[in-house]
Scaffold this motif. Structure first.
Motif, PDB file in Angstrom:
ATOM      1  N   VAL A  45       0.828  -1.212   0.000  1.00  0.00           N
ATOM      2  CA  VAL A  45       0.000   0.000   0.000  1.00  0.00           C
ATOM      3  C   VAL A  45       0.859   1.258   0.000  1.00  0.00           C
ATOM      4  O   VAL A  45       0.393   2.321  -0.422  1.00  0.00           O
ATOM      5  N   LEU A  46       2.124   1.138   0.452  1.00  0.00           N
ATOM      6  CA  LEU A  46       3.000   2.301   0.493  1.00  0.00           C
ATOM      7  C   LEU A  46       3.551   2.664  -0.881  1.00  0.00           C
ATOM      8  O   LEU A  46       4.188   3.711  -1.043  1.00  0.00           O
ATOM      9  N   ALA A  47       3.310   1.830  -1.871  1.00  0.00           N
ATOM     10  CA  ALA A  47       3.761   2.112  -3.235  1.00  0.00           C
ATOM     11  C   ALA A  47       2.706   2.863  -4.043  1.00  0.00           C
ATOM     12  O   ALA A  47       2.942   3.187  -5.209  1.00  0.00           O
ATOM     13  N   GLN A  48       1.555   3.138  -3.442  1.00  0.00           N
ATOM     14  CA  GLN A  48       0.470   3.843  -4.133  1.00  0.00           C
ATOM     15  C   GLN A  48       0.067   5.076  -3.337  1.00  0.00           C
ATOM     16  O   GLN A  48      -0.332   4.974  -2.175  1.00  0.00           O
ATOM     17  N   LEU A  49       0.184   6.241  -3.960  1.00  0.00           N
ATOM     18  CA  LEU A  49      -0.242   7.466  -3.305  1.00  0.00           C
ATOM     19  C   LEU A  49      -1.706   7.721  -3.657  1.00  0.00           C
ATOM     20  O   LEU A  49      -2.031   8.088  -4.776  1.00  0.00           O
ATOM     21  N   ASP A  50      -2.595   7.477  -2.703  1.00  0.00           N
ATOM     22  CA  ASP A  50      -4.025   7.599  -3.026  1.00  0.00           C
ATOM     23  C   ASP A  50      -4.837   8.243  -1.908  1.00  0.00           C
ATOM     24  O   ASP A  50      -6.061   8.157  -1.899  1.00  0.00           O
ATOM     25  N   GLN A  51      -4.171   8.898  -0.960  1.00  0.00           N
ATOM     26  CA  GLN A  51      -4.885   9.603   0.102  1.00  0.00           C
ATOM     27  C   GLN A  51      -4.522  11.086   0.072  1.00  0.00           C
ATOM     28  O   GLN A  51      -3.358  11.455  -0.129  1.00  0.00           O
ATOM     29  N   ALA A  52      -5.514  11.954   0.265  1.00  0.00           N
ATOM     30  CA  ALA A  52      -5.308  13.400   0.283  1.00  0.00           C
ATOM     31  C   ALA A  52      -6.315  14.024   1.230  1.00  0.00           C
ATOM     32  O   ALA A  52      -7.364  13.435   1.542  1.00  0.00           O
ATOM     33  N   GLY A  53      -5.993  15.239   1.680  1.00  0.00           N
ATOM     34  CA  GLY A  53      -6.920  15.935   2.566  1.00  0.00           C
ATOM     35  C   GLY A  53      -7.163  15.152   3.838  1.00  0.00           C
ATOM     36  O   GLY A  53      -6.232  14.759   4.535  1.00  0.00           O
ATOM     37  N   SER A  54      -8.455  14.893   4.120  1.00  0.00           N
ATOM     38  CA  SER A  54      -8.822  14.140   5.322  1.00  0.00           C
ATOM     39  C   SER A  54      -9.291  12.732   4.982  1.00  0.00           C
ATOM     40  O   SER A  54      -9.987  12.097   5.777  1.00  0.00           O
ATOM     41  N   ASP A  55      -8.929  12.216   3.792  1.00  0.00           N
ATOM     42  CA  ASP A  55      -9.327  10.864   3.398  1.00  0.00           C
ATOM     43  C   ASP A  55      -8.922   9.851   4.465  1.00  0.00           C
ATOM     44  O   ASP A  55      -7.899   9.997   5.137  1.00  0.00           O
ATOM     45  N   ASN A  56      -9.701   8.775   4.574  1.00  0.00           N
ATOM     46  CA  ASN A  56      -9.445   7.780   5.604  1.00  0.00           C
ATOM     47  C   ASN A  56      -9.837   6.388   5.125  1.00  0.00           C
ATOM     48  O   ASN A  56     -10.675   5.724   5.709  1.00  0.00           O
ATOM     49  N   ASP A  57      -9.220   5.963   4.017  1.00  0.00           N
ATOM     50  CA  ASP A  57      -9.433   4.609   3.502  1.00  0.00           C
ATOM     51  C   ASP A  57      -8.436   3.681   4.189  1.00  0.00           C
ATOM     52  O   ASP A  57      -7.272   3.596   3.810  1.00  0.00           O
ATOM     53  N   TRP A  58      -8.888   2.997   5.202  1.00  0.00           N
ATOM     54  CA  TRP A  58      -8.032   2.216   6.093  1.00  0.00           C
ATOM     55  C   TRP A  58      -7.146   1.218   5.350  1.00  0.00           C
ATOM     56  O   TRP A  58      -6.014   0.942   5.740  1.00  0.00           O
ATOM     57  N   ASP A  59      -7.628   0.680   4.247  1.00  0.00           N
ATOM     58  CA  ASP A  59      -6.897  -0.370   3.535  1.00  0.00           C
ATOM     59  C   ASP A  59      -5.730   0.158   2.710  1.00  0.00           C
ATOM     60  O   ASP A  59      -4.973  -0.629   2.136  1.00  0.00           O
ATOM     61  N   THR A  60      -5.576   1.476   2.614  1.00  0.00           N
ATOM     62  CA  THR A  60      -4.573   2.032   1.701  1.00  0.00           C
ATOM     63  C   THR A  60      -3.397   2.694   2.412  1.00  0.00           C
ATOM     64  O   THR A  60      -2.552   3.283   1.743  1.00  0.00           O
TER      65      THR A  60
END
Length: 415
Positions: A45-60
């Motif tokens: 999951v650390l190889a994909q940048l997919d969170q921004a702002g206050s996002d909270n997708d636990w699996d990523t």
């Protein structure tokens, strides 16, 4: 611009950058929490940048929780064809969610394998409070941050127990200089002369002269260059010699046992690079300032001798690679002296090899990786007639001499 569009553009830009340099981007291959804990998501999951702002997708992303403190170690590895010495730039990229530094400091340290110390790369100084923040940290002198096997180690750390933190993206990007260094890189078939004692005889019609760094004047080096010779300068990198001008600069703490057969020399504690680094660096500077084309550092196999110190195989690798990198930084060619058992690990770092008596001890096959890499292997025998070893030396594409142990001008060449 909407938050969703801003996030989409950010992801596209960063993913695009990662894709365009995918061959030069490293992601963690291992994570170990020494103090505290981390959540059980895959490192992928650390190889994909997919969170921004206050996002909270636990699996990523991965959460890091302190217990008294948090100390975790990430491992990265360079591709097999890339050496630490090839690194021109090295940058740490993170996407961090957590407290600001004013509330709780989270920091990243890289292991410097030259100094054997952890070096602060960056922290959450510029992070927004519990908003995903992308940060990039440039690393100075990147050649010291990978070990002899191409492994890099990153420490993630907080000494506070106040709050956890999250990482959505973690990567090391690097650039290399794909062109070979402009220092001397001899191939098999290079003729040479080795003289470390007596009045120098410069009359031999050879490609290279290997002479003493301290005892040779600039005028002599200039004359050899005028005669069309490459000049290699000898010094001992693994032993203390009591007659050298800089002998007083070595503290007693780094002096070990006396070398067998050399009563005026003592082994050095090569683990103490904080002490030896400046001394050996000054010697390399002297070689460059005198006009030497390269260096022959001697006694670089202390780990395999009774040095008086508990030197390990890895200690020797670290020291020898440091020497090679330091020479190349000054535009100097460097040869690996003896140290046969480490050739497989060191052949990529050194430009040529120089050996003593491998035919006498029946160990010459260990030198073949240099020839297979197109690099010259120089060597001498002190016993036996040239007829007893030259045919085999020539068949192995080695450049061998018969010399006297005192290494004066006398020589017999195999070819």
């Amino acid at each position: 611009m909407t938050k969703q569009l801003t996030r989409l553009l950010t992801v596209l830009v960063l993913v695009g950058l990662a894709s365009s340099a995918s061959s030069n981007t490293l992601y963690p291959i291992k994570l170990k929490s020494q103090k505290g804990s981390h959540s059980d998501q895959s490192l992928d999951v650390l190889a994909q940048l997919d969170q921004a702002g206050s996002d909270n997708d636990w699996d990523t992303y991965i959460e890091f929780s302190p217990t008294n403190k948090y100390v975790g170690f990430f491992s990265f590895r360079l591709p097999s064809q890339t050496n630490a010495a090839d690194l021109i730039t090295l940058t740490l990229h993170v996407n961090y969610l957590g407290p600001t530094k004013a509330d709780q400091r989270w920091a990243w340290h890289l292991r410097n394998f030259c100094t054997k110390k952890w070096v602060l790369v960056g922290d959450n100084k510029n992070a927004s409070d519990w908003l995903w923040t992308q940060m990039n940290f440039e690393i100075d002198d990147p050649s010291c941050y990978a070990d002899g096997n191409g492994k890099l180690k990153l420490r993630y750390y907080t000494k506070s127990n106040d709050d956890s933190s999250d990482l959505d993206y973690l990567a090391l990007s690097y650039t290399t200089d794909d062109t070979p260094g402009d220092w001397w890189q001899p191939t098999p078939g290079t003729s040479w002369q080795w003289q470390l004692s007596g009045s120098l005889d410069s009359s031999f019609d050879v490609d290279m002269y290997d002479i003493d760094l301290f005892d040779t004047s600039v005028a002599t080096i200039d004359q050899l260059h005028d005669d069309g010779r490459v000049v290699i300068c000898y010094f001992s990198a693994g032993s203390w010699e009591d007659w050298r001008d800089d002998a007083d600069g070595f503290p007693d703490s780094v002096l070990g046992k006396t070398l067998d057969g050399w009563p005026d020399e003592k082994w050095l504690d090569i683990r103490e690079l904080d002490i030896l680094g400046p001394i050996m660096g000054a010697r390399l500077d002297e070689a460059a300032n005198k006009g030497c084309d390269g260096v022959e550092p001697d006694n670089v196999d202390g780990y395999a001798n009774k040095s008086g110190f508990p030197l390990s195989y890895q200690d020797q690798l670290d020291y020898n690679i440091w020497l090679a990198n330091a020479a190349h930084e000054r535009g100097l060619s460097i040869g690996l002296k003896n140290d046969l058992d480490q050739i497989v690990d060191l052949v990529e770092h050194f430009d040529w090899a120089l050996n003593e008596q491998c035919f006498q001890y029946d160990e010459c096959e260990l030198l073949l990786p240099f020839v297979q890499a197109g690099k010259a292997v120089f060597g001498v025998e002190y016993r036996g007639s040239v007829n007893s070893f030259c045919p085999q030396a020539n068949a192995m594409d080695f450049d061998w001499l018969k010399k006297k142990l005192k290494l004066n001008a006398w020589r017999e060449a195999c070819r």
